[in-house]
Structure formats: C-alpha cells, structure tokens
Design a protein around this motif. Structure first.
Motif, PDB file in Angstrom:
ATOM      1  N   UNK A  13     -18.564  -5.774  -3.542  1.00 18.66           N
ATOM      2  CA  UNK A  13     -17.705  -6.075  -2.400  1.00 18.66           C
ATOM      3  C   UNK A  13     -17.949  -5.030  -1.315  1.00 18.66           C
ATOM      4  N   UNK A  14     -17.651  -5.373  -0.054  1.00 17.03           N
ATOM      5  CA  UNK A  14     -17.788  -4.367   1.005  1.00 17.03           C
ATOM      6  C   UNK A  14     -16.966  -3.130   0.672  1.00 17.03           C
ATOM      7  N   UNK A  15     -17.503  -1.956   1.004  1.00 21.87           N
ATOM      8  CA  UNK A  15     -16.777  -0.727   0.736  1.00 21.87           C
ATOM      9  C   UNK A  15     -15.450  -0.737   1.484  1.00 21.87           C
ATOM     10  N   UNK A  16     -14.391  -0.399   0.770  1.00 20.68           N
ATOM     11  CA  UNK A  16     -13.068  -0.396   1.382  1.00 20.68           C
ATOM     12  C   UNK A  16     -12.968   0.685   2.448  1.00 20.68           C
ATOM     13  N   UNK A  17     -12.255   0.361   3.497  1.00 19.72           N
ATOM     14  CA  UNK A  17     -11.939   1.338   4.531  1.00 19.72           C
ATOM     15  C   UNK A  17     -10.620   0.917   5.151  1.00 19.72           C
ATOM     16  N   UNK A  18     -10.006   1.821   5.846  1.00 21.18           N
ATOM     17  CA  UNK A  18      -8.735   1.496   6.485  1.00 21.18           C
ATOM     18  C   UNK A  18      -8.919   0.385   7.518  1.00 21.18           C
ATOM     19  N   UNK A  19     -10.020   0.434   8.252  1.00 20.17           N
ATOM     20  CA  UNK A  19     -10.278  -0.590   9.262  1.00 20.17           C
ATOM     21  C   UNK A  19     -10.491  -1.954   8.617  1.00 20.17           C
ATOM     22  N   UNK A  20     -11.252  -2.006   7.526  1.00 10.15           N
ATOM     23  CA  UNK A  20     -11.496  -3.275   6.840  1.00 10.15           C
ATOM     24  C   UNK A  20     -10.190  -3.861   6.311  1.00 10.15           C
ATOM     25  N   UNK A  21      -9.342  -3.020   5.775  1.00 10.60           N
ATOM     26  CA  UNK A  21      -8.048  -3.486   5.266  1.00 10.60           C
ATOM     27  C   UNK A  21      -7.218  -4.088   6.397  1.00 10.60           C
ATOM     28  N   UNK A  35       3.577 -13.736   5.836  1.00  9.40           N
ATOM     29  CA  UNK A  35       3.292 -13.688   4.400  1.00  9.40           C
ATOM     30  C   UNK A  35       1.901 -13.136   4.113  1.00  9.40           C
ATOM     31  N   UNK A  36       1.005 -13.272   5.071  1.00  9.32           N
ATOM     32  CA  UNK A  36      -0.356 -12.796   4.860  1.00  9.32           C
ATOM     33  C   UNK A  36      -0.477 -11.289   4.837  1.00  9.32           C
ATOM     34  N   UNK A  37       0.595 -10.599   5.227  1.00 11.51           N
ATOM     35  CA  UNK A  37       0.533  -9.137   5.298  1.00 11.51           C
ATOM     36  C   UNK A  37       0.927  -8.461   3.998  1.00 11.51           C
ATOM     37  N   UNK A  38       1.063  -9.208   2.912  1.00 11.36           N
ATOM     38  CA  UNK A  38       1.427  -8.579   1.645  1.00 11.36           C
ATOM     39  C   UNK A  38       0.230  -7.827   1.075  1.00 11.36           C
ATOM     40  N   UNK A  39       0.496  -6.702   0.462  1.00 11.11           N
ATOM     41  CA  UNK A  39      -0.567  -5.889  -0.125  1.00 11.11           C
ATOM     42  C   UNK A  39      -1.331  -6.696  -1.171  1.00 11.11           C
ATOM     43  N   UNK A  40      -0.619  -7.487  -1.947  1.00 18.07           N
ATOM     44  CA  UNK A  40      -1.258  -8.271  -3.000  1.00 18.07           C
ATOM     45  C   UNK A  40      -2.255  -9.276  -2.419  1.00 18.07           C
ATOM     46  N   UNK A  41      -1.858  -9.960  -1.344  1.00 13.93           N
ATOM     47  CA  UNK A  41      -2.758 -10.949  -0.745  1.00 13.93           C
ATOM     48  C   UNK A  41      -3.974 -10.287  -0.106  1.00 13.93           C
ATOM     49  N   UNK A  42      -3.748  -9.178   0.547  1.00 11.93           N
ATOM     50  CA  UNK A  42      -4.864  -8.472   1.179  1.00 11.93           C
ATOM     51  C   UNK A  42      -5.864  -8.027   0.120  1.00 11.93           C
ATOM     52  N   UNK A  43      -5.352  -7.458  -0.966  1.00 11.35           N
ATOM     53  CA  UNK A  43      -6.226  -6.987  -2.041  1.00 11.35           C
ATOM     54  C   UNK A  43      -6.988  -8.148  -2.670  1.00 11.35           C
ATOM     55  N   UNK A  44      -6.301  -9.263  -2.893  1.00  6.85           N
ATOM     56  CA  UNK A  44      -6.955 -10.424  -3.498  1.00  6.85           C
ATOM     57  C   UNK A  44      -8.076 -10.934  -2.603  1.00  6.85           C
ATOM     58  N   UNK A  45      -7.839 -10.935  -1.302  1.00  2.21           N
ATOM     59  CA  UNK A  45      -8.859 -11.398  -0.370  1.00  2.21           C
ATOM     60  C   UNK A  45     -10.076 -10.482  -0.372  1.00  2.21           C
ATOM     61  N   UNK A  46      -9.839  -9.202  -0.600  1.00  4.07           N
ATOM     62  CA  UNK A  46     -10.935  -8.229  -0.641  1.00  4.07           C
ATOM     63  C   UNK A  46     -11.562  -8.130  -2.026  1.00  4.07           C
ATOM     64  N   UNK A  48     -10.172  -6.750  -4.756  1.00  6.44           N
ATOM     65  CA  UNK A  48      -9.914  -5.453  -5.390  1.00  6.44           C
ATOM     66  C   UNK A  48      -8.500  -5.434  -5.951  1.00  6.44           C
ATOM     67  N   UNK A  49      -8.224  -4.421  -6.734  1.00  6.81           N
ATOM     68  CA  UNK A  49      -6.881  -4.232  -7.264  1.00  6.81           C
ATOM     69  C   UNK A  49      -5.973  -3.718  -6.146  1.00  6.81           C
ATOM     70  N   UNK A  50      -4.726  -4.188  -6.070  1.00  2.00           N
ATOM     71  CA  UNK A  50      -3.822  -3.715  -5.006  1.00  2.00           C
ATOM     72  C   UNK A  50      -3.715  -2.198  -4.923  1.00  2.00           C
ATOM     73  N   UNK A  51      -3.779  -1.523  -6.064  1.00  2.00           N
ATOM     74  CA  UNK A  51      -3.656  -0.064  -6.028  1.00  2.00           C
ATOM     75  C   UNK A  51      -4.817   0.594  -5.292  1.00  2.00           C
ATOM     76  N   UNK A  52      -5.951  -0.102  -5.202  1.00  2.00           N
ATOM     77  CA  UNK A  52      -7.110   0.462  -4.502  1.00  2.00           C
ATOM     78  C   UNK A  52      -6.824   0.666  -3.017  1.00  2.00           C
ATOM     79  N   UNK A  53      -5.958  -0.181  -2.460  1.00  2.00           N
ATOM     80  CA  UNK A  53      -5.654  -0.072  -1.036  1.00  2.00           C
ATOM     81  C   UNK A  53      -4.959   1.245  -0.721  1.00  2.00           C
ATOM     82  N   UNK A  54      -4.190   1.746  -1.685  1.00  2.00           N
ATOM     83  CA  UNK A  54      -3.409   2.955  -1.430  1.00  2.00           C
ATOM     84  C   UNK A  54      -4.268   4.222  -1.399  1.00  2.00           C
ATOM     85  N   UNK A  55      -5.542   4.076  -1.689  1.00  2.00           N
ATOM     86  CA  UNK A  55      -6.454   5.201  -1.484  1.00  2.00           C
ATOM     87  C   UNK A  55      -6.798   5.364  -0.006  1.00  2.00           C
ATOM     88  N   UNK A  56      -6.435   4.342   0.799  1.00  2.00           N
ATOM     89  CA  UNK A  56      -6.801   4.345   2.216  1.00  2.00           C
ATOM     90  C   UNK A  56      -5.592   4.256   3.143  1.00  2.00           C
TER      91      UNK A  56
END
Length: 218
Positions: A13-21, A35-46, A48-56
């Motif tokens: 998958x594309x490398x995660x970044x704050x801009x990509x998120x 509804x599209x702004x939920x962390x779970x939906x964003x992570x699923x679209x990318x 990745x696991x939702x917890x991965x987003x919190x690294x950014x």
C-alpha cells in the motif's frame, strides 16, 4: 562473482503520511458526507489497521483540521490586503465559493467543528485587517465575516442541488407572477445557472453595504 542484491520489496500500500490520510478522508467525505470521516473508514480505505493512523495524527479532530486546511488552501485572501476593500471582498468570496464547490458535503462537518488551522487563521487575519482599515471595529469583524461566510457556503449548497427546489406548474392562475419567473428557466443558459447568478447578485448586494457607514443595526 558478486551475488546479485535482492530487489527492495515495495510496500503493498502507499506509505502512510498525514497528507495521504487527510486526502483520503476528504475523498470519503465527498462520497459519504460526515460519516466518511471516521478513523475506521479511512483506515479501511487505505488498507491498514486503524491504529496505524495514530502514528501520524493524534485523533479524528486532527484529521478534520487537515481536511479543512486542504480545502481552505484554495481560498485567496491576499486581495483583501492588496486591493480595495470591495474588490478584495469580491475576489476572496469567489475563491472561497470555488474552493468549497467541489466539496459541498464537507461543509456540515467543517462548519460544526472548531478550527485553529494556521491556513484559515491567516485568511481571517487578512479579513480582519482589511475590515478594520475601512472602519469596522474589532467587535464587528466576526459578525461581518460570518455574514459573508454564511452567504458563500449557502451558495455552495445551493449549486450542489437541483437548479430550483420549487415548481408552481399547475398553479399558474393562483401565482401568476412567480409562475412567469419560473417559466424563464426554460431559456436558461446552462453555463450561467440560477445558482451562479444568485451568488453574483447576492454578493454585489453584500459588498454594496459592506462599509460601516452603511450599517444599520435596527
């Protein structure tokens, strides 16, 4: 013979970044609304696991702020400082409308959450400086800004819906003048729809009374 180096594996998958998120979130908001702004939906679209987003990003609120920054970056407030008050308002308002025109479903979300994103604060500073330069007081700046923003964002919502939401067909005898106005839509130029003409008309009316000497608080 020197052995060949193994190729570097590419991430699935594309490398995660704050801009990509943030850009992924904006795309989901455009499609699904708030509804599209939920962390779970964003992570699923990318993928990745939702917890991965919190690294950014620290939380969902930060994602929304980043979305706001992306959209607001297309608003041009420089003319408020660089040209006359009236011309600056006109250019700023048109760019504001244009910035949100492609993201009308983001409006309810962004307008109901507090913001401190520097991109937007810089634009508001330009507005405040220009407003005070023509005589508005600091206590009047926010009501003035809100009046313009309410009109601009309402216009965006108007242009994102049907051309008109009313139809007097069959009631012409009861409402002849409005029916006549409605019938003019038959000859409407698709490149100059009602929503665009309404925006320019309303903007001209706002700007014509945008100096404090024209303000009547009654």
């Amino acid at each position: 013979m020197k052995p060949k180096e193994a190729p570097i594996a590419r991430p699935p998958h594309p490398l995660l970044s704050r801009d990509l998120i943030a850009r992924t979130a904006l795309g989901l908001i455009d499609r699904d609304g708030s509804d599209g702004a939920s962390v779970r939906r964003i992570a699923a679209n990318l993928g990745v696991n939702p917890t991965s987003l919190y690294n950014h990003v620290p939380n969902r609120a930060a994602i929304i702020e980043d979305v706001r920054a992306i959209v607001s970056a297309n608003i041009d407030s420089r003319p408020l400082r660089e040209t006359s008050w009236e011309n600056g308002l006109r250019t700023w308002a048109r760019s504001y409308r244009s910035a949100f025109a492609g993201h009308p479903r983001a409006i309810p979300l962004l307008m109901t959450t507090r913001s401190s994103t520097p991109v937007l604060m810089a634009q508001y500073e330009d507005f405040a400086v220009a407003a005070e330069a023509v005589g508005w007081t600091s206590t009047q700046v926010l009501p003035l800004l809100t009046a313009f923003e309410s009109f601009i964002l309402g216009s965006v919502l108007d242009m994102s819906g049907p051309a008109v939401v009313f139809d007097p067909t069959g009631q012409e005898e009861q409402f002849p003048r409005f029916a006549a106005a409605f019938s003019s839509l038959e000859h409407e130029d698709p490149n100059d729809p009602v929503a665009s003409r309404a925006f320019e008309l309303g903007l001209a009316m706002l700007i014509s009374s945008a100096r404090p000497e024209h303000y009547d608080a009654r």
